[in-house]
Scaffold this active site. Structure first.
Site, mmCIF file in Angstrom:
data_model
loop_
_atom_site.group_PDB
_atom_site.id
_atom_site.type_symbol
_atom_site.label_atom_id
_atom_site.label_comp_id
_atom_site.label_asym_id
_atom_site.label_seq_id
_atom_site.Cartn_x
_atom_site.Cartn_y
_atom_site.Cartn_z
ATOM 1 N N GLU A 125 0.842 -1.202 0.000
ATOM 2 C CA GLU A 125 0.000 0.000 0.000
ATOM 3 C C GLU A 125 0.878 1.255 0.000
ATOM 4 O O GLU A 125 0.618 2.214 -0.727
ATOM 5 C CB GLU A 125 -0.930 0.008 1.219
ATOM 6 N N ARG A 140 5.195 33.797 -15.874
ATOM 7 C CA ARG A 140 4.565 34.834 -15.060
ATOM 8 C C ARG A 140 5.588 35.948 -14.773
ATOM 9 O O ARG A 140 6.666 35.673 -14.244
ATOM 10 C CB ARG A 140 4.086 34.209 -13.752
ATOM 11 N N GLN A 149 15.474 34.422 -6.925
ATOM 12 C CA GLN A 149 16.095 33.256 -6.294
ATOM 13 C C GLN A 149 15.185 32.585 -5.260
ATOM 14 O O GLN A 149 15.192 31.368 -5.103
ATOM 15 C CB GLN A 149 17.431 33.645 -5.646
#
Ligand SMILES: Cc1cc2nc3c(=O)[nH]c(=O)nc-3n(C[C@H](O)[C@H](O)[C@H](O)COP(=O)(O)OP(=O)(O)OC[C@H]3O[C@@H](n4cnc5c(N)ncnc54)[C@H](O)[C@@H]3O)c2cc1C
Lengths: 85, 379
Positions: B242, B268, B279
């Protein structure tokens, strides 16, 4: 040769208040709470690693790890099986 | 570094090819909180739900690594994290233990339809008062002739509302002992088995979850998975898979989010420059990259060790910790890089964050994994 080694592991990991000589081969480690559920996983993992047993692929049940005797028999049973089988 | 074969790559491509179908309407589906059955059927049609099932029972007979490779593709392709979680739950909860521990007769009866996704699987371990301490469960199974009679209640059953089969873990021995539980395969229509309504939750909303009530539920003794008393060992086998399955899906999701964020940061612009030139924005993205790669390495490393029959107790715990925490950080950083748009539901990034939080809780919480690692260190 597995029994003394198994016993030493059990004592070291789960019962360092007893000595190897004090631990009986037929002492029930599960019912007496020495080995809990996470401990059982550690035992199985260690036996699998130490004796090259593919523990995920063989049929196992908790009873195989109840006592030092049962673990010794488990190791003997699965080591006896040829690698290909 | 694993080099994938042509076969493994083409299995993955069939899932990646569904990206548009599976991601279509994911934000609206999340808001509705409904299980997308049509999408489930599309996933099933690729054969993915039968990946780890033996070929003689209708599966593709693939190993853990290959299954993971394809599941990573599912995470990468699908923006519906709830659907992917339901997929991994089905594979781990039911296909895995039935394939490994079911009797021949039981496999013949159920496994082909489980592998085909016609029957949906779930598992019921946690109880209202026994979560992390699962072995303290109170649900009991008492032998009565060639049946067991189950009584109790279970909390948090993922897939429960839509499940056809539930693997129920119940006590057949003293409470709290390592040999005290047994796993049963219980069909939904078994008299006395009651399902609660879907429970509202923070994320993974398209993966429905409910409570389970067991009132004198009679289960044939041949529906035991493994042996009586070995439920804990079945659960350990299941939990390892799992964790590998569900968190490798998260790695695919993290990878996709990383690609999305890099793309956004390059386009953007603010203050006359793209935000990707700042940075501090770069650091957010770099941390996402490091988290994704680290989680991926740990998961595949652990799977390789598992496949070569090595002890993976500590590796699974580390993988789970690293991957779940990296998934939360990745989702959080993506929201930050997208700014106000990251916080808006429309972009699906706030949903990713809500989904990721669950990963630190299910399959053993962060604290439980830390406890395991400490125990393995002998502390
Ligand atoms: C989305 C989702 C899906 C789930 N699906 C399923 C499912 O399909 N089937 C199922 O059976 N269960 C499922 N669960 C339940 C899940 O397994 C449990 O929530 C989990 O095991 C924690 O148990 P609990 O919620 O009772 O928390 P508790 O065990 O009460 O824990 C509460 C807090 O205490 C901490 N804690 C507990 N014990 C210790 C300890 N020994 N040491 C240190 N800290 C500790 C925990 O880390 C946690 O922070 C699901 C849960 C979620 C969120």
């Amino acid at each position: 040769m597995s029994a003394p080694e198994i016993k030493r592991f059990v004592v070291e990991q789960f019962a360092d208040d007893v000595t190897v000589d004090d631990l009986a081969d037929d002492f029930d480690l599960l019912d007496n709470g020495v080995v809990d559920s996470l401990g059982l996983l550690r035992l199985i993992a260690w036996l699998g690693d130490r004796y090259s047993i593919p523990v995920d692929d063989v049929d196992i049940e908790p009873d195989d790890f109840r006592t030092v005797d049962a673990m010794t028999a488990f190791v003997a049973r699965h080591r006896a099986v040829p690698a290909a089988g | 570094m694993i080099t994938w074969t042509e076969d493994q790559r083409s299995l993955r491509e069939s899932v990646e090819g569904l990206a548009d179908v599976l991601s279509d309407g994911h934000v609206e589906d999340d808001q509705r909180g409904a299980f997308p059955r049509a999408k489930w059927d599309r996933v099933a049609a690729t054969g993915l739900l039968g990946l780890p099932v033996d070929a003689e029972h209708g599966g593709l007979g693939q190993d853990v690594l290959t299954t993971m490779h394809v599941l990573e593709g599912l995470g990468h392709a699908s923006r519906d994290g709830g659907l992917s979680f339901s997929v991994s739950t089905h594979l781990a909860s039911t296909a895995t233990p039935l394939n490994r521990f079911g009797s021949d007769e039981l496999k013949r009866r159920y496994l082909p339809r489980v592998a085909a996704g016609e029957l949906i699987g779930a598992h019921a371990i946690s109880e209202p008062s026994a979560g992390s301490d699962a072995m303290a469960m109170r649900t009991t199974a008492v032998r009565d002739g060639d049946h067991f009679v189950l009584n109790g209640s279970k909390a948090f059953v993922s897939n429960g509302p839509v499940a056809d089969l539930v693997v129920v873990y119940a006590r057949t021995g003293p409470a709290g002992t390592a040999a005290g539980t047994t796993a049963f395969l219980v069909p939904r229509d078994t008299p006395g088995l009651g399902f609660g309504g879907p429970i509202a939750k923070m994320g993974l909303k398209t993966s429905p979850l409910c409570e389970l009530f067991l009132d004198d539920v009679r289960v044939p003794a041949d529906h035991v998975l493994g042996r009586v008393g070995s439920g804990f060992l079945v659960l350990d086998y299941v939990m390892k898979r799992e964790i590998l399955y569900s968190f490798v899906i998260n790695v695919g999701e993290m990878q996709r989010r990383l690609e999305q964020v890099v793309d956004y940061a390059k386009n953007r612009a603010q203050f006359g420059s793209t935000i990707g030139r700042f940075q501090s924005v770069q650091n957010l993205v770099v941390d996402m990259k490091v988290g994704t790669e680290t989680a991926r390495l740990w998961l595949y490393h652990t799977a390789q060790k598992l496949q070569s029959n090595k002890d993976t107790t500590i590796d699974v715990a580390i993988s789970k910790l690293v991957a779940s925490e990296a998934a939360v950080a990745s989702a959080m950083n993506a929201v930050q890089v997208f700014g106000g748009y990251g916080y808006m539901a429309e972009y699906g990034l706030e949903k990713d964050l809500r989904n990721a939080v669950a990963g630190t809780i299910y399959s053993g919480t962060t604290q439980i994994q830390q406890g395991r690692i400490a125990a393995m260190l002998g502390l």
